[in-house]
Motif scaffolding. Sequence first.
Motif, PDB file in Angstrom:
ATOM      1  N   LEU A 158      -0.549   0.881   1.025  1.00 51.45           N
ATOM      2  CA  LEU A 158      -1.524   1.569   1.882  1.00 51.45           C
ATOM      3  C   LEU A 158      -2.896   0.910   1.863  1.00 51.45           C
ATOM      4  O   LEU A 158      -3.791   1.319   2.600  1.00 51.45           O
ATOM      5  N   LYS A 159      -3.064  -0.095   1.026  1.00 46.02           N
ATOM      6  CA  LYS A 159      -4.374  -0.735   0.897  1.00 46.02           C
ATOM      7  C   LYS A 159      -4.945  -1.127   2.258  1.00 46.02           C
ATOM      8  O   LYS A 159      -6.079  -0.770   2.596  1.00 46.02           O
ATOM      9  N   ASP A 160      -4.189  -1.874   3.052  1.00 39.55           N
ATOM     10  CA  ASP A 160      -4.694  -2.333   4.347  1.00 39.55           C
ATOM     11  C   ASP A 160      -5.036  -1.162   5.263  1.00 39.55           C
ATOM     12  O   ASP A 160      -6.040  -1.198   5.976  1.00 39.55           O
ATOM     13  N   ASP A 161      -4.210  -0.122   5.271  1.00 41.02           N
ATOM     14  CA  ASP A 161      -4.470   1.040   6.119  1.00 41.02           C
ATOM     15  C   ASP A 161      -5.791   1.707   5.737  1.00 41.02           C
ATOM     16  O   ASP A 161      -6.584   2.067   6.614  1.00 41.02           O
ATOM     17  N   LEU A 162      -6.011   1.887   4.439  1.00 40.20           N
ATOM     18  CA  LEU A 162      -7.251   2.518   3.988  1.00 40.20           C
ATOM     19  C   LEU A 162      -8.463   1.649   4.289  1.00 40.20           C
ATOM     20  O   LEU A 162      -9.479   2.143   4.786  1.00 40.20           O
ATOM     21  N   GLY A 209      -2.430   9.394   1.227  1.00 40.09           N
ATOM     22  CA  GLY A 209      -3.665   8.984   1.876  1.00 40.09           C
ATOM     23  C   GLY A 209      -3.554   8.844   3.386  1.00 40.09           C
ATOM     24  O   GLY A 209      -4.563   8.868   4.096  1.00 40.09           O
ATOM     25  N   TRP A 210      -2.338   8.693   3.899  1.00 37.86           N
ATOM     26  CA  TRP A 210      -2.174   8.599   5.344  1.00 37.86           C
ATOM     27  C   TRP A 210      -2.727   9.828   6.063  1.00 37.86           C
ATOM     28  O   TRP A 210      -3.317   9.715   7.130  1.00 37.86           O
ATOM     29  N   LEU A 211      -2.557  11.016   5.478  1.00 36.87           N
ATOM     30  CA  LEU A 211      -3.103  12.225   6.109  1.00 36.87           C
ATOM     31  C   LEU A 211      -4.629  12.160   6.136  1.00 36.87           C
ATOM     32  O   LEU A 211      -5.248  12.527   7.128  1.00 36.87           O
ATOM     33  N   LEU A 212      -5.243  11.686   5.072  1.00 36.77           N
ATOM     34  CA  LEU A 212      -6.701  11.575   5.061  1.00 36.77           C
ATOM     35  C   LEU A 212      -7.190  10.578   6.108  1.00 36.77           C
ATOM     36  O   LEU A 212      -8.241  10.788   6.724  1.00 36.77           O
ATOM     37  N   ARG A 223      -2.401   6.166  -7.549  1.00 33.23           N
ATOM     38  CA  ARG A 223      -1.526   5.181  -6.922  1.00 33.23           C
ATOM     39  C   ARG A 223      -0.068   5.590  -6.832  1.00 33.23           C
ATOM     40  O   ARG A 223       0.584   5.356  -5.817  1.00 33.23           O
ATOM     41  N   GLN A 224       0.477   6.174  -7.929  1.00 32.65           N
ATOM     42  CA  GLN A 224       1.935   6.289  -8.033  1.00 32.65           C
ATOM     43  C   GLN A 224       2.301   7.265  -9.149  1.00 32.65           C
ATOM     44  O   GLN A 224       1.433   7.716  -9.891  1.00 32.65           O
ATOM     45  N   PRO A 225       3.589   7.584  -9.288  1.00 35.34           N
ATOM     46  CA  PRO A 225       4.005   8.548 -10.304  1.00 35.34           C
ATOM     47  C   PRO A 225       3.543   8.221 -11.730  1.00 35.34           C
ATOM     48  O   PRO A 225       3.231   9.143 -12.485  1.00 35.34           O
ATOM     49  N   ASP A 226       3.461   6.960 -12.095  1.00 36.23           N
ATOM     50  CA  ASP A 226       2.999   6.618 -13.446  1.00 36.23           C
ATOM     51  C   ASP A 226       1.585   7.122 -13.729  1.00 36.23           C
ATOM     52  O   ASP A 226       1.195   7.275 -14.875  1.00 36.23           O
ATOM     53  N   THR A 284     -14.386   5.613  -1.662  1.00 37.99           N
ATOM     54  CA  THR A 284     -13.630   4.739  -2.559  1.00 37.99           C
ATOM     55  C   THR A 284     -12.368   5.492  -2.965  1.00 37.99           C
ATOM     56  O   THR A 284     -12.445   6.611  -3.482  1.00 37.99           O
ATOM     57  N   LEU A 285     -11.215   4.866  -2.696  1.00 37.56           N
ATOM     58  CA  LEU A 285      -9.923   5.496  -2.944  1.00 37.56           C
ATOM     59  C   LEU A 285      -8.953   4.476  -3.522  1.00 37.56           C
ATOM     60  O   LEU A 285      -9.133   3.274  -3.363  1.00 37.56           O
ATOM     61  N   THR A 286      -7.908   5.002  -4.133  1.00 32.38           N
ATOM     62  CA  THR A 286      -6.765   4.190  -4.488  1.00 32.38           C
ATOM     63  C   THR A 286      -5.540   4.812  -3.833  1.00 32.38           C
ATOM     64  O   THR A 286      -5.606   5.920  -3.293  1.00 32.38           O
ATOM     65  N   SER A 287      -4.429   4.111  -3.893  1.00 38.27           N
ATOM     66  CA  SER A 287      -3.187   4.572  -3.280  1.00 38.27           C
ATOM     67  C   SER A 287      -2.081   3.659  -3.758  1.00 38.27           C
ATOM     68  O   SER A 287      -2.332   2.696  -4.493  1.00 38.27           O
TER      69      SER A 287
END
Length: 179
Positions: A135-139, A115-118, A161-164, A128-131
Amino acid sequence: MSRSLSGKRVAFLVTDGFEQVELTGPKEALEQAGAKVEILSSQAGTVKGWNHDKPADDFEVHRTFEQAKNEDYDAVVLPGGVQNSDTIRLDKGAQHIVNLINGQNKPIAVICHGGWLLISAKLVTGKTLTSYKTLKDDLVNAGADWVDEAVVVDGNLISSRQPDDIPAFNEQLIKALSA
């Protein structure tokens, strides 16, 4: 996931230090569904994946960001990995590609730190996004509405959010490309 993606082309944008499973998991699912996948990077040659904090495998770069043409791709995937994401977000070529793809309303699928690139491409305001949780604060500071869910779809943006979360991520990406 029995949808056929024959004729669809998907670009994975990465630099060294991407989270390997966040490339290999979606890449395998897309290829099994019939899509052609290309790895794009800032430099020709190879890029190195990481398994969290340890170097992993090398992957062939098919084209550089400058060689890529947005009309060649039906979607873009942005794997995470802290090193990769912190580097790629500053790359004007990568920013240009995601802005062009977004302008054509094609799917942009992002996982973990991708998400940093976005954010740097100024594509998250009002979305509305997840990560990954860090990264929550950055988004939020960039104008996004952050939620803690396995996968979120907002227009052409697909985030996890993650690999899972890769199975849910893959399902939504394939669904978007099948539409």
